[in-house]
Design a protein around this motif. Structure first.
Motif, PDB file in Angstrom:
ATOM      1  N   SER A   1       0.264  25.140  45.540  1.00  0.00           N
ATOM      2  CA  SER A   1       0.746  25.698  46.799  1.00  0.00           C
ATOM      3  C   SER A   1      -0.414  25.950  47.758  1.00  0.00           C
ATOM      4  O   SER A   1      -1.259  26.824  47.526  1.00  0.00           O
ATOM      5  CB  SER A   1       1.505  27.003  46.544  1.00  0.00           C
ATOM      6  OG  SER A   1       1.791  27.652  47.772  1.00  0.00           O
TER       7      SER A   1
ATOM      8  N   SER B   1       0.363  26.918  50.774  1.00  0.00           N
ATOM      9  CA  SER B   1       0.887  28.056  51.528  1.00  0.00           C
ATOM     10  C   SER B   1       0.401  29.383  50.945  1.00  0.00           C
ATOM     11  O   SER B   1       0.154  30.345  51.686  1.00  0.00           O
ATOM     12  CB  SER B   1       2.418  28.041  51.524  1.00  0.00           C
ATOM     13  OG  SER B   1       2.910  26.896  52.154  1.00  0.00           O
ATOM     14  N   TYR B   2       0.266  29.415  49.624  1.00  0.00           N
ATOM     15  CA  TYR B   2      -0.183  30.644  48.966  1.00  0.00           C
ATOM     16  C   TYR B   2      -1.599  31.006  49.428  1.00  0.00           C
ATOM     17  O   TYR B   2      -1.866  32.151  49.833  1.00  0.00           O
ATOM     18  CB  TYR B   2      -0.145  30.446  47.449  1.00  0.00           C
ATOM     19  CG  TYR B   2      -0.744  31.598  46.663  1.00  0.00           C
ATOM     20  CD1 TYR B   2      -0.031  32.782  46.477  1.00  0.00           C
ATOM     21  CD2 TYR B   2      -2.023  31.502  46.117  1.00  0.00           C
ATOM     22  CE1 TYR B   2      -0.583  33.844  45.768  1.00  0.00           C
ATOM     23  CE2 TYR B   2      -2.581  32.555  45.404  1.00  0.00           C
ATOM     24  CZ  TYR B   2      -1.858  33.722  45.235  1.00  0.00           C
ATOM     25  OH  TYR B   2      -2.412  34.771  44.536  1.00  0.00           O
TER      26      TYR B   2
ATOM     27  N   TRP C   1      -3.153  34.230  52.180  1.00  0.00           N
ATOM     28  CA  TRP C   1      -4.249  35.165  51.957  1.00  0.00           C
ATOM     29  C   TRP C   1      -5.422  34.917  52.905  1.00  0.00           C
ATOM     30  O   TRP C   1      -6.145  35.849  53.261  1.00  0.00           O
ATOM     31  CB  TRP C   1      -4.693  35.119  50.495  1.00  0.00           C
ATOM     32  CG  TRP C   1      -3.685  35.748  49.586  1.00  0.00           C
ATOM     33  CD1 TRP C   1      -2.960  35.154  48.599  1.00  0.00           C
ATOM     34  CD2 TRP C   1      -3.258  37.125  49.628  1.00  0.00           C
ATOM     35  NE1 TRP C   1      -2.119  36.056  48.014  1.00  0.00           N
ATOM     36  CE2 TRP C   1      -2.264  37.273  48.613  1.00  0.00           C
ATOM     37  CE3 TRP C   1      -3.602  38.224  50.398  1.00  0.00           C
ATOM     38  CZ2 TRP C   1      -1.634  38.489  48.373  1.00  0.00           C
ATOM     39  CZ3 TRP C   1      -2.964  39.437  50.163  1.00  0.00           C
ATOM     40  CH2 TRP C   1      -2.000  39.562  49.161  1.00  0.00           C
TER      41      TRP C   1
ATOM     42  N   TYR D   1      -7.824  35.287  44.516  1.00  0.00           N
ATOM     43  CA  TYR D   1      -6.365  35.360  44.414  1.00  0.00           C
ATOM     44  C   TYR D   1      -5.755  34.371  43.441  1.00  0.00           C
ATOM     45  O   TYR D   1      -4.547  34.423  43.185  1.00  0.00           O
ATOM     46  CB  TYR D   1      -5.744  35.142  45.802  1.00  0.00           C
ATOM     47  CG  TYR D   1      -6.079  36.242  46.783  1.00  0.00           C
ATOM     48  CD1 TYR D   1      -5.449  37.479  46.715  1.00  0.00           C
ATOM     49  CD2 TYR D   1      -7.046  36.059  47.774  1.00  0.00           C
ATOM     50  CE1 TYR D   1      -5.756  38.493  47.617  1.00  0.00           C
ATOM     51  CE2 TYR D   1      -7.366  37.068  48.677  1.00  0.00           C
ATOM     52  CZ  TYR D   1      -6.713  38.282  48.588  1.00  0.00           C
ATOM     53  OH  TYR D   1      -7.028  39.286  49.478  1.00  0.00           O
TER      54      TYR D   1
ATOM     55  N   PHE E   1       5.746  28.759  45.387  1.00  0.00           N
ATOM     56  CA  PHE E   1       5.561  29.244  46.762  1.00  0.00           C
ATOM     57  C   PHE E   1       5.485  28.021  47.679  1.00  0.00           C
ATOM     58  O   PHE E   1       4.409  27.563  48.049  1.00  0.00           O
ATOM     59  CB  PHE E   1       4.296  30.097  46.852  1.00  0.00           C
ATOM     60  CG  PHE E   1       4.247  31.016  48.049  1.00  0.00           C
ATOM     61  CD1 PHE E   1       5.143  32.066  48.186  1.00  0.00           C
ATOM     62  CD2 PHE E   1       3.294  30.831  49.041  1.00  0.00           C
ATOM     63  CE1 PHE E   1       5.099  32.915  49.283  1.00  0.00           C
ATOM     64  CE2 PHE E   1       3.229  31.681  50.141  1.00  0.00           C
ATOM     65  CZ  PHE E   1       4.138  32.724  50.260  1.00  0.00           C
TER      66      PHE E   1
ATOM     67  N   PRO F   1       3.704  36.425  48.826  1.00  0.00           N
ATOM     68  CA  PRO F   1       3.261  35.707  47.626  1.00  0.00           C
ATOM     69  C   PRO F   1       3.673  36.441  46.353  1.00  0.00           C
ATOM     70  O   PRO F   1       3.719  37.674  46.316  1.00  0.00           O
ATOM     71  CB  PRO F   1       1.740  35.681  47.769  1.00  0.00           C
ATOM     72  CG  PRO F   1       1.470  35.938  49.201  1.00  0.00           C
ATOM     73  CD  PRO F   1       2.575  36.828  49.670  1.00  0.00           C
TER      74      PRO F   1
END
Length: 441
Positions: free
Chosen positions: A98, A100-101, A105, A155, A163, A225
């Protein structure tokens, strides 16, 4: 500085017109350009031969990803490197992480560090060059390899199935516009508070409220998330797998072997001294995270280390200027693709160092090297995985002539083990910080 004002008069214009009229075959060239466009008229048909899709060294990879209308190439390139490792180790050909994840952040971390920068430079005018740089695009997308590595280290990562992409991540313009407005407004208020002499507590409380509002904007737009997730998939042999209750960091540590601290960004910036370590603190995105650093070396070292990594079955992140001498639809990158100097009978070439010094060179894109063709142990062309979907190039893969690498590749990310002992010693230097507006930014 003495001001110079050379006004164009009728005599000057007549001279320009006369010189144009003397150009050989002016009418023929004008028709070719106006009917076909500059690049089509200047294009070398032999570039197709120079960039055919056969490579003597090639890492096994699957389908390409698509960053859509976003500036997330730096995130896609890192996650592409990681997903190929996963695909090979666990037998899942087109596995995808992902983006997008990590993008979520990055937006939060960038806002956090932006507030610090606004507070620390509050005594400087907005016309100060550093302050102006920070205000130029605090909510934008672009980034460096070390920025993506810093996000992964803090992260972790998650599969795209956990996600996924949405309308906002596929076209980030509106989100960036909102965040640029929000952050600039916040920056103005923080600077005013500092200059008004408010207490540290009041400043901290205001800053926290602002960050909470940024989180709200990003969470509404991208989603929240997951803190934990179940990893469920079938491999290419149709075997079912389920791993439950993973945190994103646990997932990365368990399924990926790479220590990102083992990798270094090698740059080829001939406007700077070679064998020197440089840093770019103005673009760090995570407070306390992995800093942006470059080891500047001659291009032959970038090529040698990249080839060694490819031969060991590992792909290579690289930063480049994809808009130069490229044909997007055909997936061709060739320094001699367009003969524009000959077309206009005007010298348009510049040395690489001069292009850096005069703002013609720019690290505008990141992609992944997945192969190379060697003749007598020398590279002639490179296989490139882009993140623009399958409709460009050879099902999303580009071919890069070695000449293009010389001229328009500025960074490669390789494991430090491929450096010589002397080169590894250079990594112990205290890096020289570059200005925010440096050409490597």
């Amino acid at each position: 500085m003495t001001e110079i004002n050379n006004e164009l008069n009728a005599e000057d214009i007549a001279a320009l017109e006369a010189d144009f009229a003397k150009q050989p075959q002016a009418d023929v060239i004008s028709r070719a350009i106006q009917q076909n466009g500059i690049n089509n008229a200047a294009r070398d048909p032999k570039s197709v031969v120079r960039t055919n899709h056969v490579f003597s060294v090639e890492v096994k990879t699957g389908g390409v990803t698509n960053q859509r209308q976003s500036g997330r190439c730096w995130l896609f390139s890192l996650t592409n490197n990681l997903r190929h490792q996963f695909a090979e180790k666990y037998g899942v050909k087109d596995f995808e992480l992902s983006q997008s994840y990590l993008f979520f952040w990055d937006k939060i971390e960038r806002a956090n560090i932006f507030y610090d920068r606004m507070i620390s430079t509050a005594n400087l005018p907005t016309t100060d060059r550093t302050v102006d740089f920070y205000l130029s695009g605090p909510g934008n997308d672009g980034g460096q390899w070390s920025m993506s590595a810093a996000l992964v280290q803090k992260y972790g990562v998650v599969p795209q199935s956990v996600f996924p992409e949405n309308n906002v991540t596929k076209n980030t313009r509106d989100l960036n516009s909102v965040l640029n407005l929000k952050l600039r407004r916040d920056g103005m208020q923080l600077r005013d508070l500092v200059n008004d002499g408010v207490t540290d507590e009041e400043l901290a409380n205001t800053r926290q409220k602002m960050l909470s509002e940024v989180y709200r904007i990003v969470a509404y737009s991208i989603g929240v998330p997951p803190e934990t997730f179940d990893f469920e998939y079938r491999d290419d042999k149709n075997n079912y797998h389920l791993d439950q209750g993973l945190t994103p960091k646990e997932f990365f540590d368990k399924y990926f072997d790479d220590n990102l601290d083992d990798y270094i960004v090698l740059t080829n910036a001939p406007d700077k001294k070679y064998k020197k370590l440089y840093s770019l603190p103005s673009q760090n995105n995570v407070v306390g995270g992995k800093p942006i650093q470059f080891l500047n070396l001659p291009m032959e070292v970038l090529k040698e280390t990249a080839i060694s990594q490819l031969k060991d079955g590992m792909t290579v992140w690289f930063g480049n200027d994809v808009v130069e001498q490229s044909a997007r639809k055909d997936g061709i990158l060739d320094a001699n693709l367009y003969h524009r100097s000959e077309l206009f009978n005007v010298e348009l070439s510049m040395k690489k160092a001069d292009r850096f010094n005069y703002h013609q060179a720019e690290v505008s894109h990141a992609m992944v090297l997945t192969g190379v063709d060697l003749v007598d142990d020398k590279p002639t062309r490179w296989k490139v995985e882009n993140s623009w979907g399958e409709d460009n190039g050879e099902k999303g893969y580009f071919t890069m002539a070695d000449s293009w690498m010389d001229d328009f590749v500025y960074e490669v990310v390789v494991n430090k083990k491929y450096l010589s002992e002397d080169q590894q010693t250079l990594l112990k230097q205290v890096p020289e910080p570059l200005e925010p507006w440096d050409s490597l930014s």
